[in-house]
Design a protein around this motif. Structure first.
Motif, PDB file in Angstrom:
ATOM      1  N   ARG A  17       0.838  -1.202   0.000  1.00 14.50           N
ATOM      2  CA  ARG A  17       0.000   0.000   0.000  1.00 14.50           C
ATOM      3  C   ARG A  17       0.873   1.253   0.000  1.00 14.50           C
ATOM      4  NH1 ARG A  17      -5.352   0.770   1.291  1.00 14.50           N
ATOM      5  NH2 ARG A  17      -5.454  -1.269   0.231  1.00 14.50           N
TER       6      ARG A  17
ATOM      7  N   ASP B  29       0.722   3.858  -3.037  1.00 13.23           N
ATOM      8  CA  ASP B  29       0.255   5.214  -2.730  1.00 13.23           C
ATOM      9  C   ASP B  29       1.301   6.244  -3.134  1.00 13.23           C
ATOM     10  OD1 ASP B  29      -2.158   4.321  -1.745  1.00 13.23           O
ATOM     11  OD2 ASP B  29      -1.648   4.610   0.368  1.00 13.23           O
ATOM     12  N   ARG B  30       2.559   5.962  -2.822  1.00 10.17           N
ATOM     13  CA  ARG B  30       3.624   6.924  -3.145  1.00 10.17           C
ATOM     14  C   ARG B  30       3.842   7.014  -4.660  1.00 10.17           C
ATOM     15  NH1 ARG B  30       2.560   8.095   1.299  1.00 10.17           N
ATOM     16  NH2 ARG B  30       3.984   8.292   3.095  1.00 10.17           N
TER      17      ARG B  30
ATOM     18  N   GLN C 290       1.147   9.181  -6.011  1.00 12.36           N
ATOM     19  CA  GLN C 290       1.404  10.590  -5.721  1.00 12.36           C
ATOM     20  C   GLN C 290       2.444  11.164  -6.678  1.00 12.36           C
ATOM     21  OE1 GLN C 290       2.424  10.529  -1.552  1.00 12.36           O
ATOM     22  NE2 GLN C 290       0.370   9.851  -0.957  1.00 12.36           N
TER      23      GLN C 290
ATOM     24  N   HIS D 205      -7.638  -1.951  -4.812  1.00 14.81           N
ATOM     25  CA  HIS D 205      -7.373  -0.564  -4.414  1.00 14.81           C
ATOM     26  C   HIS D 205      -6.528   0.160  -5.464  1.00 14.81           C
ATOM     27  CE1 HIS D 205      -6.407   2.845  -1.816  1.00 14.81           C
ATOM     28  NE2 HIS D 205      -5.134   2.656  -2.122  1.00 14.81           N
TER      29      HIS D 205
ATOM     30  N   LEU E 218      -6.522   4.105  -7.080  1.00 14.44           N
ATOM     31  CA  LEU E 218      -5.329   4.876  -7.410  1.00 14.44           C
ATOM     32  C   LEU E 218      -5.145   5.089  -8.912  1.00 14.44           C
ATOM     33  CD1 LEU E 218      -2.730   3.320  -4.928  1.00 14.44           C
ATOM     34  CD2 LEU E 218      -4.158   5.360  -4.613  1.00 14.44           C
TER      35      LEU E 218
END
Length: 292
Positions: free
Chosen positions: A80, A84-85, A88, A117, A122
């Motif tokens: 995760r 997530d990074r 971003q 997810h 994302l």
């Protein structure tokens, strides 16, 4: 060659993720030395390199620094964080970058949750997997539920070496990733075909990294003729452009996508990799499929 050019095989290792791997006693010094993190200065340098090489869009992933911890909760947390990074980083340069998610294998339930997810929330363009996770091969039938889920989404999977192929103890690390990865991709492709993944998961597109290793040198009887359309290859041949030309002649140039292995290919090597790919075919590398 005209139209947008997409690099489907490139690496980005977020700084927080490398720190987490280090906490789990994973070797990350080599990845850190590549200056390919999500630090703004590193991302700016990456975009400048893409401009010089003529790459319009690059799909990055945290492979082969995989979140394959033995403990499921720790693996899920690491995956995760990495995804997530990466998302971003993509959000800072949405017109130039996309990403492929890494999954917390060999933990099947957690991997499916993270795929849901990454793809659905994302906006990942696909996933990046290595042929082996822990002591398991991803072509084992126990992983079929994951591939069924990915196929339901029409996902593209980049199948990347993990540096796990056994070698004599005295083998230098550099050879594990040159000769070793070549063999790993060859055996991986053969297992992928032998377990009939393309037939059983027809909406799953597999991009075999490193041009399928040495599979194009094998007797034609070992490979289905023609290869299933769900099997594609990237163009990374470690600078051996004659090998790339031979792979294109064997598989068909139309099923080879640009793959540079950036940041391992940089500067003149990156430009040469793109130019070698451009000489293969008159049409651009298609971006992997996304969710509807």
């Amino acid at each position: 060659m005209t139209g947008p050019l997409t690099d489907v095989h490139a690496h980005l290792w977020p700084e927080d993720y490398l720190a987490l791997l280090e906490e789990h006693h994973r070797p990350v010094s080599g990845a850190r030395a590549m200056n390919a993190t999500d630090r703004p200065s590193h991302l700016a340098a990456r975009i400048a390199e893409l401009n010089t090489a003529g790459i319009d869009r690059q799909l990055v992933s945290a492979a082969a620094q995989m979140p394959d911890f033995p403990q499921a909760t720790a693996a899920a947390h690491a995956a995760r964080l990495a995804n997530d990074r990466c998302a971003q980083a993509v959000a800072r340069h949405p017109d130039r970058l996309g990403f492929l998610a890494v999954l917390p294998l060999p933990h099947l339930d957690e991997a499916i949750t993270e795929a849901r997810h990454a793809l659905g929330v994302l906006g990942a363009h696909g996933v990046a997997l290595t042929w082996q996770t822990g002591d398991r091969q991803i072509t084992e039938h126990r992983f079929d539920p994951l591939f069924a889920h990915l196929a339901d989404q029409g996902t593209t999977v980049l199948l990347h070496p993990g540096g796990t192929l056994p070698a004599p103890p005295s083998t230098p690390e550099s050879l594990r990733w040159t000769a070793g990865a070549l063999a790993e991709q060859t055996f991986g492709l053969l297992r992928w075909l032998a377990t009939e993944r393309p037939r059983r998961f027809p909406r799953l597109t597999a991009v075999i990294a490193r041009a399928g290793g040495a599979a194009c040198l094998l007797p034609p009887s070992l490979l289905p003729q023609p290869l299933p359309p769900q099997v594609r290859f990237d163009s990374h041949t470690q600078g051996n452009h004659a090998a790339l030309r031979y792979a294109a002649d064997t598989y068909g140039a139309d099923r080879i996508d640009l793959g540079t292995d950036h940041p391992f290919a940089r500067g003149p090597d990156l430009v040469a990799a793109v130019n070698a790919y451009r000489r293969l075919a008159p049409s651009p590398s298609p971006a992997p499929r996304t969710l509807p």
